[in-house]
Write an enzyme that holds these catalytic residues in place. Structure first.
Site, short mmCIF file in Angstrom:
data_model
loop_
_atom_site.label_atom_id
_atom_site.label_comp_id
_atom_site.label_asym_id
_atom_site.label_seq_id
_atom_site.Cartn_x
_atom_site.Cartn_y
_atom_site.Cartn_z
N ARG A 1 0.81 -1.21 0.00
CA ARG A 1 0.00 0.00 0.00
C ARG A 1 0.85 1.27 0.00
O ARG A 1 0.53 2.25 -0.68
CB ARG A 1 -0.94 0.00 1.21
N ALA B 1 6.82 -17.44 7.89
CA ALA B 1 7.32 -16.73 6.72
C ALA B 1 8.83 -16.87 6.58
O ALA B 1 9.35 -17.01 5.47
CB ALA B 1 6.93 -15.26 6.82
N LYS C 1 -5.49 -21.09 17.52
CA LYS C 1 -4.12 -21.50 17.88
C LYS C 1 -3.26 -20.30 18.27
O LYS C 1 -2.31 -20.44 19.05
CB LYS C 1 -3.50 -22.30 16.74
N ASP D 1 -0.39 -26.49 12.96
CA ASP D 1 -0.18 -25.06 13.17
C ASP D 1 -0.06 -24.73 14.65
O ASP D 1 0.72 -23.87 15.05
CB ASP D 1 -1.36 -24.31 12.55
N SER E 1 7.54 -17.38 16.14
CA SER E 1 6.13 -17.09 16.40
C SER E 1 5.94 -15.76 17.14
O SER E 1 6.40 -15.58 18.26
CB SER E 1 5.50 -18.21 17.24
N VAL F 1 1.84 -7.19 13.61
CA VAL F 1 0.57 -7.50 14.25
C VAL F 1 0.65 -8.82 15.01
O VAL F 1 1.15 -9.82 14.48
CB VAL F 1 -0.56 -7.56 13.21
#
Length: 333
Positions: free
Chosen positions: A43, A143, A194, A247, A257, A278
């Site tokens: 964005r 990721a 989770k 997961d 995490s 986030v």
């Protein structure tokens, strides 16, 4: 079925649109680029220009080079023009606004593991907005590892089996094995719960409670996931599959995490901020707890995390509350 880089009419397009240039969006884009051209949308115009120029997302996925067939753009309309579908990879709170900007004939694959602002499912929101082809992607996928090409597996779920297979074909590579599932609700909401259990696991780490406590927490967290998903219509296979058990274990144990790290920070008396990234579980804990109270579904770990996140309990008080609940047999209920 449209191939990556082709529109629904078989016409060339700039590339499979991946909407959201955070860590997970960038990792998915890098993976998909192994199959064909990809357009990564960011964005912020300056950020998009930086990524396209430097060929690395130093802010969210450092150390991973963007391949030559991956272009970055701030032009949303241009990114999706002519595409059969797009991956929507922005935080859950931003999904409604982004969907509102997209053409309704576009297929959407929702990749955020969270609830909408009103506590509802993002897939339900997408259909309410008029999108005909909707899917959700979830699994034990950090990721940092997917972006580096380490082996991983994930699940794409949709009521539309043909659409799920189309997404599978676009994303499956030697480094990422993609399964399909018809259990859209179970795959989506397993990923939501989770995150909350992972926050609790981080608190266990922060309090230095040991491996026994963490194993017990994950096991009981899986039981809560099973109870929750069955209550909302999810399937048992999903609970014990990649988007459920897989997961949960990854998010509750990994150094990558955000939710686990945030829980540890809370237990240590620190602010759980992750450099602007986030932490989905902090927001969804309260939403899930409110739902459970109304529906009469017993989710004690969710409730404990919600109370800590809201500042009502300390992590130690939450531990005491969980450990002193009424004695009961272990059973599948």
């Amino acid at each position: 079925m449209s191939a990556p880089g082709l529109s629904a009419r078989g016409l060339p397009v700039p590339g499979l649109p991946v909407l959201g240039a955070g860590g997970w969006g960038t990792a998915l884009a890098v993976n998909a680029a192994r199959n064909g051209p990809v357009t990564l949308w960011a964005r912020r115009e300056a950020f998009a220009a930086e990524l396209d120029r430097e060929r690395v997302n130093a802010e969210y996925l450092p150390g991973v080079t963007l391949p030559a067939n991956l272009r970055v753009t701030p032009d949303l309309a241009g990114a999706v023009a002519g595409a059969a579908f797009a991956l929507v990879v922005v935080p859950s709170v931003g999904v409604p606004d982004l969907l509102a900007e997209l053409p309704r004939e576009l297929g959407v694959v929702l990749c955020a593991k969270g609830l909408g602002p009103d506590g509802g499912q993002l897939t339900v929101l997408a259909r309410r907005l008029g999108f005909g082809r909707v899917a959700v992607l979830s699994g034990p996928n950090h990721a940092e590892e997917v972006g580096r090409g380490l082996p991983a597996a994930t699940v794409v779920a949709s009521r539309d089996a043909a659409f799920a297979q189309e997404v599978q074909a676009a994303l499956m590579t030697p480094a990422l094995r993609v399964y399909t599932s018809p259990d859209e609700t179970g795959v989506e909401l397993g990923g939501v719960l989770k995150n909350v259990v992972a926050l609790a696991a981080g608190m266990v780490d922060g309090l230095r409670l040991g491996d026994n406590a963490k194993a017990a927490l994950i096991t009981r967290g899986l039981r809560e996931m099973d109870r929750y998903l069955r209550a909302v219509g999810g399937q048992e296979d999903t609970v014990y599959g990649l988007s459920g058990l897989g997961d949960l274990v990854t998010t509750a144990t990994s150094r990558h995490s955000r939710n686990r790290a945030a829980g540890e920070a809370i237990a240590l008396g620190e602010h759980p901020g992750q450099g602007g990234k986030v932490v989905e579980g902090l927001r969804t804990a309260g939403l899930l707890d409110a739902w459970a109270q109304v529906q009469g579904v017993d989710l004690p770990i969710v409730r404990a995390v919600a109370q800590v996140a809201a500042g009502h309990w300390t992590p130690q008080a939450a531990l005491t509350e969980l450990m002193t609940r009424d004695a009961k047999p272990e059973r599948h209920d």
